[in-house]
Design a protein around this motif. Structure first.
Motif, PDB file in Angstrom:
ATOM      1  N   LEU A  36      36.010  45.368  40.456  1.00 13.62           N
ATOM      2  CA  LEU A  36      35.795  44.250  39.535  1.00 13.62           C
ATOM      3  C   LEU A  36      37.113  43.649  39.071  1.00 13.62           C
ATOM      4  CD1 LEU A  36      32.894  45.797  37.438  1.00 13.62           C
ATOM      5  CD2 LEU A  36      32.724  43.936  39.072  1.00 13.62           C
ATOM      6  N   LYS A  37      38.146  44.467  38.933  1.00 13.88           N
ATOM      7  CA  LYS A  37      39.444  43.960  38.471  1.00 13.88           C
ATOM      8  C   LYS A  37      40.142  43.111  39.520  1.00 13.88           C
ATOM      9  CE  LYS A  37      41.903  47.436  37.318  1.00 13.88           C
ATOM     10  NZ  LYS A  37      43.022  48.240  36.786  1.00 13.88           N
ATOM     11  N   THR A  38      39.976  43.487  40.780  1.00 12.39           N
ATOM     12  CA  THR A  38      40.798  42.876  41.823  1.00 12.39           C
ATOM     13  C   THR A  38      40.039  41.934  42.739  1.00 12.39           C
ATOM     14  OG1 THR A  38      40.397  44.794  43.259  1.00 12.39           O
ATOM     15  CG2 THR A  38      42.325  44.879  41.818  1.00 12.39           C
ATOM     16  N   ARG A  39      38.725  41.896  42.653  1.00  5.49           N
ATOM     17  CA  ARG A  39      37.972  41.027  43.552  1.00  5.49           C
ATOM     18  C   ARG A  39      38.355  39.559  43.302  1.00  5.49           C
ATOM     19  NH1 ARG A  39      33.179  41.768  46.482  1.00  5.49           N
ATOM     20  NH2 ARG A  39      32.802  39.871  47.681  1.00  5.49           N
ATOM     21  N   PRO A  40      38.841  38.854  44.327  1.00  4.98           N
ATOM     22  CA  PRO A  40      39.279  37.464  44.113  1.00  4.98           C
ATOM     23  C   PRO A  40      38.101  36.535  43.808  1.00  4.98           C
ATOM     24  CG  PRO A  40      40.204  38.390  46.142  1.00  4.98           C
ATOM     25  CD  PRO A  40      39.128  39.323  45.691  1.00  4.98           C
ATOM     26  N   ARG A  41      38.415  35.500  43.065  1.00  2.00           N
ATOM     27  CA  ARG A  41      37.504  34.395  42.794  1.00  2.00           C
ATOM     28  C   ARG A  41      36.174  34.882  42.217  1.00  2.00           C
ATOM     29  NH1 ARG A  41      39.054  29.684  44.114  1.00  2.00           N
ATOM     30  NH2 ARG A  41      36.944  28.868  44.015  1.00  2.00           N
ATOM     31  N   THR A  42      36.238  35.413  41.015  1.00  7.90           N
ATOM     32  CA  THR A  42      35.039  35.907  40.342  1.00  7.90           C
ATOM     33  C   THR A  42      34.969  35.349  38.923  1.00  7.90           C
ATOM     34  OG1 THR A  42      36.240  37.898  39.657  1.00  7.90           O
ATOM     35  CG2 THR A  42      34.890  38.050  41.660  1.00  7.90           C
ATOM     36  N   THR A  43      33.744  35.331  38.411  1.00 10.89           N
ATOM     37  CA  THR A  43      33.490  34.939  37.021  1.00 10.89           C
ATOM     38  C   THR A  43      32.746  36.082  36.359  1.00 10.89           C
ATOM     39  OG1 THR A  43      33.355  32.595  37.591  1.00 10.89           O
ATOM     40  CG2 THR A  43      32.380  33.272  35.497  1.00 10.89           C
ATOM     41  N   TRP A  44      33.307  36.590  35.274  1.00 12.72           N
ATOM     42  CA  TRP A  44      32.652  37.675  34.536  1.00 12.72           C
ATOM     43  C   TRP A  44      31.799  37.086  33.420  1.00 12.72           C
ATOM     44  CZ3 TRP A  44      35.477  42.873  33.426  1.00 12.72           C
ATOM     45  CH2 TRP A  44      35.916  43.428  34.613  1.00 12.72           C
ATOM     46  N   LEU A  45      30.570  37.567  33.305  1.00 12.53           N
ATOM     47  CA  LEU A  45      29.695  37.240  32.181  1.00 12.53           C
ATOM     48  C   LEU A  45      29.579  38.510  31.339  1.00 12.53           C
ATOM     49  CD1 LEU A  45      26.904  35.313  34.143  1.00 12.53           C
ATOM     50  CD2 LEU A  45      28.966  34.375  33.080  1.00 12.53           C
ATOM     51  N   ILE A  46      30.354  38.577  30.269  1.00  8.78           N
ATOM     52  CA  ILE A  46      30.435  39.812  29.489  1.00  8.78           C
ATOM     53  C   ILE A  46      29.524  39.712  28.267  1.00  8.78           C
ATOM     54  CG2 ILE A  46      31.952  41.365  28.228  1.00  8.78           C
ATOM     55  CD1 ILE A  46      34.219  40.555  29.935  1.00  8.78           C
TER      56      ILE A  46
END
Length: 891
Positions: A531-541
């Motif tokens: 989750l930290k390093t996966r490129p091109r992501t959007t986190w919904l926290i």
């Protein structure tokens, strides 16, 4: 005069000078028939000079010269000199001092500067300044004398060196004050002629009061010239190296006043430590390097020389004023060991040759630390090119002095390079173009963004005249100080602190304590690095309260050791596989892929509220999304209000019962034959009562007492009584329709207006629900009620007893299941609800009492009727005396 002792080349080079010198008038020297060495030895005032000549092994050289002139410093002159020079002092006073070849050569070259290879004419007088060639041939590197030719002493000077093969020159001036040797072009300075000239058979001795220093290299000469102090001030190491290591330089150097023509920003830039490129260009515009040195006597009408940068300089001499290009020649012929320096009145810089770059403005506007950091990581192309359009966000030196640079990455490191690239925005963003909430691309290219450019946020607060508040702008949270400056195609904003590029998502979210539960879940999983390093992501926290609204049992299940896969799927479902900034989310309904593999859906209400729906979970599971645009190294972070359950995560009643610590209840359900309820599957075929009660499309809500609730129950006896177990399970099992109608107590259609609070299996507030036991007993229904002190209780409706301890329980927690149509779940209670069986007087007392009262009422009714009929209802009558007559009868 015999020239045979000199090399042919030297003889040829000196012959014209000797002829020229014959025309110079001098006072008559004293007559003598001795040699120059004899003349020196005969005069006690030249003892020190003679010793220096001996230590340098020049006595044979003087004897071999058939015509010479020696400018002989007196003993006092030598003493003053050696007192300032420890080396010469040791040579002169310490006979044990070993004079090595290189030291001997230095001394020899200095003494050669006092020698001419011809005898000055013995005429009566002269007036003005004369130029003569010495026997000193300077070179860039001082080497020990060569033994070829001649093969043995005396060594003679060999033409060559750093003046195009020419010897160093010396001037002699004569005026009303006397004769001086070693003067400048105006006859100033030099050593005074203090003794009468002594004529010898092979030359003449002229006594002077100063030991002469040969001209040094151009870098040192410039340091000694007061009229070029500004150029001396801006000299950089590269220019100094070139001036002291290059031969045959003719340098046309502007005087101090000439530099005032430069733009003030250009001057401030030249005074910085970063102006090496411009200084090199300026030097090349004023320097000529050819095979020979261009002394002023070589200037002739129409002479054109080419500078090192290719500019043609036309030199036009005249009696009144010599012109070098557009400049006046202020002072010619300042001798140097590797060339000559001419002072001119103005800069010889072609138009637009020095452009004002952003770097020059940054240095002039107190951003030297910022520029220095850029140089350390080789990013000067961003501030030295005037063609590209950039917006530069620069902290001033004052900011660095206050904040320090201890928090900055190491100079020259890749981390510092990324940080500085984050301060450059492609394009010229003027204040009028900036809008609040805009995300602007920077020069920082992130691998975590798939090779895309990192962005930063812009906040703009409009001007408020009423509050006397000016318009304010900030970039990535750093405020803009003062007014921006436009430089050619670029804009410079001065910001209140250095900008730090976004970190990885975990590091970015850590400061927000309200998100700590989700982050703890990420860190406890095996997907943290992904989750930290996966490129091109959007986190919904989700916020911490989302775990509470999710239901205690669902939260406990997801955070349990046995549910790691479910938890990881939930975490991945909160990570979009694309970068979606707030502007993209605001465009309306969309579907986005997640790292878990299934999609989430986004919808926007009329009032602009955005909801994101999960691919699985229970009916109506949604979360309100709050766009935050918290930038990360791999994308962006937004907040959501609730946990999103993906389709890949099945939360069964069995999992929830396990989370409720209801192992005993699980055993009861299995032994009673309701194991399919735990698994979320349909009941066994042939179960008639299922169809009779129209429960073929229902979910289930199980009230689950914890294991502690069974402490006072004889489980051995209970497990042996199948009917009792079935009755208990039926009392705790509530059917919930998968497609609720409008008249159903729990209606998810109604709950859609409040999607954030649909995590309960049932509606608790003053609600009554039928259980499976309700078909068999009037005491099968359950009633939920909210307590004044908070929380809920549930009890058997209509049950009563001495205290009713077994007829109600407190609701401890709950959780919804995703099986059974996405309705139902588990409600954890603190007490077992024992099926209610009233005493006979309770069960039959009311009917008997009612019947008895009815019988008594009926009996009383009929008794009253009987009594009524038994009453004498006749009235008293009277007959007339004599009886009734006929007339009366007729009447």
């Amino acid at each position: 005069m015999r020239w045979a002792a000199l090399p042919v080349a030297l003889t040829a080079s000196l012959l014209p000078l000797c002829i020229s010198a014959a025309q110079v008038p001098w006072s008559q020297p004293a007559t003598a028939s001795t040699t120059v060495v004899d003349a020196l030895g005969a005069d006690p005032d030249y003892v020190s000079l003679l010793k220096l000549l001996q230590r340098s092994r020049l006595i044979p050289t003087l004897n071999r010269l058939e015509a010479s002139t020696i400018f002989a410093p007196t003993n006092d002159a030598v003493k003053r000199y050696v007192d300032k020079d420890s080396l010469w002092k040791s040579i002169l006073e310490d006979d044990a001092f070993v004079v090595t070849d290189n030291i001997q050569e230095r001394l020899r070259q200095q003494l050669f500067y006092h020698l001419l290879n011809y005898t000055l004419p013995a005429t009566s007088s002269f007036s003005g300044v004369q130029t003569h060639d010495t026997l000193h041939y300077p070179s860039l590197d001082l080497q020990p004398p060569s033994r070829e030719p001649p093969p043995n002493p005396p060594w003679m000077p060999v033409p060559g060196g750093s003046l195009g093969g020419k010897p160093q020159r010396i001037r002699v001036a004569s005026d009303d004050t006397g004769v001086r040797v070693g003067v400048d072009s105006f006859g100033r300075g030099g050593a005074n002629w203090v003794k009468k000239a002594v004529d010898a058979s092979n030359g003449v001795v002229i006594g002077i009061d100063t030991l002469l220093d040969p001209p040094s290299n151009l870098a040192r000469i410039i340091e000694e010239q007061p009229s070029v102090s500004y150029f001396k001030k801006i000299l950089g190491p590269e220019v100094v190296t070139k001036l002291n290591s290059t031969a045959n330089i003719t340098l046309f150097l502007p005087v101090d006043e000439a530099w005032d023509a430069l733009d003030p920003y250009e001057r401030l830039y030249l005074e910085s430590e970063f102006a090496a490129d411009d200084l090199r260009r300026i030097l090349n515009m004023h320097a000529v390097i050819e095979d020979d040195v261009k002394w002023s006597d070589s200037f002739q009408s129409g002479l054109s020389v080419t500078t090192l940068d290719g500019t043609k300089l036309k030199i036009v001499p005249s009696d009144s004023q010599t012109k070098v290009g557009d400049a006046d020649l202020v002072q010619p012929d300042i001798y140097a060991s590797n060339g000559v320096l001419h002072l001119v009145s103005s800069l010889l810089i072609p138009p637009n040759a020095l452009q004002l770059t952003p770097e020059k403005y940054l240095l002039a506007l107190n951003c030297t630390t910022f520029v220095s950091l850029l140089h350390s990581v080789e990013l000067t192309s961003l501030i030295n090119d005037t063609d590209p359009e950039y917006t530069i966000l620069a902290p001033t030196d004052d900011i660095f002095s206050i904040l320090g640079d201890s928090d900055l990455p190491e100079r020259g490191s890749e981390e510092l390079k990324k940080l500085l690239q984050y301060h450059f925005l492609p394009g010229r963003w003027t204040p009028n173009r900036l809008e609040n909430g805009t995300l602007l691309e920077t020069e920082l290219v992130e691998q975590g963004l798939g090779g895309g450019r990192q962005v930063l946020s812009v906040d703009v607060a409009p001007e408020d005249p009423k509050k006397k508040r000016p318009k304010s702008i900030s970039f990535a949270g750093a405020g803009v100080i003062g007014e921006p400056v436009r430089v050619n195609n670029s804009m410079i904003y001065f910001i209140s602190r250095p900008l730090t590029p976004p970190a990885d998502p975990l590091e970015t979210a850590l400061p927000y304590l309200d998100l700590s539960s989700f982050l703890a879940a990420v860190l406890s999983s095996s997907k943290a690095d992904t989750l930290k390093t996966r490129p091109r992501t959007t986190w919904l926290i989700p916020r911490n309260e989302a775990f509470k609204r999710l239901g205690l049992l669902v939260s406990n299940h997801l955070l349990s050791a046995s549910a790691k896969q479910d938890l990881e799927n939930v975490l991945l479902h909160h990570t979009l596989s694309s970068i979606e900034y707030a502007t993209e989310l605001a465009k309306g309904q969309h579907t986005y892929g997640t790292l878990e593999g299934t999609d989430v859906s986004l919808e926007t209400t009329k009032n602009g509220t955005m909801y994101v729906g999960a691919s699985g979970g229970w009916t109506g599971l949604k979360a309100e999304i709050t766009p935050r645009n918290w930038l990360t190294r791999t994308g962006v972070i937004h907040e959501v209000s609730d946990i999103l359950i993906p389709r890949s995560v099945e939360i069964t009643i069995e999992k929830l019962v396990r989370a409720a610590k209801g192992n005993t209840m699980t055993t009861l359900v299995n032994k009673a034959g309701f194991e399919w309820v735990l698994n979320g599957t349909a009941p066994p075929e042939g179960t008639k009562w299922w169809a009779d009660q129209k429960l073929d499309n229902s979910g289930w809500t199980l009230l689950c007492p914890s294991d502690d609730a069974f402490k006072n129950i004889n489980l051995t006896q209970l497990y042996a009584d199948e009917a009792a177990m079935k009755e208990i399970v039926e009392q705790h099992l509530i059917p919930v329709p998968s497609s609720p109608s409008d008249d159903t107590p729990f209606d998810d259609k109604k709950s859609k207006d409040k999607p954030l609070y649909n995590d309960r299996p049932l509606i608790f507030d003053d609600s009554t629900y039928s259980t499976l036991r309700s078909v068999l007993s009037v005491y099968g229904d359950l009633f939920f009620q909210k307590r004044e002190e908070g929380g809920y209780v549930v009890g058997i409706k209509g049950a009563r007893g001495t205290e009713g301890d077994e007829d109600y329980a407190r609701v401890v927690g709950w959780g919804r299941s995703t099986t059974g149509g996405g309705v139902g779940g588990v409600i954890q209670i603190d007490r077992l609800l024992v099926p209610y069986h009233p005493k006979w007087w309770v069960e039959y007392g009311a009917p008997i009492s009612v019947g008895s009262v009815g019988i008594l009422t009926i009996c009383g009714f009929f008794y009253g009727v009987r009594k009524l009929w038994q009453r004498d209802t006749t009235e008293a009558t009277y007959e007339p005396v004599g009886g009734f007559g006929r007339d009366d009868d007729e009447d």
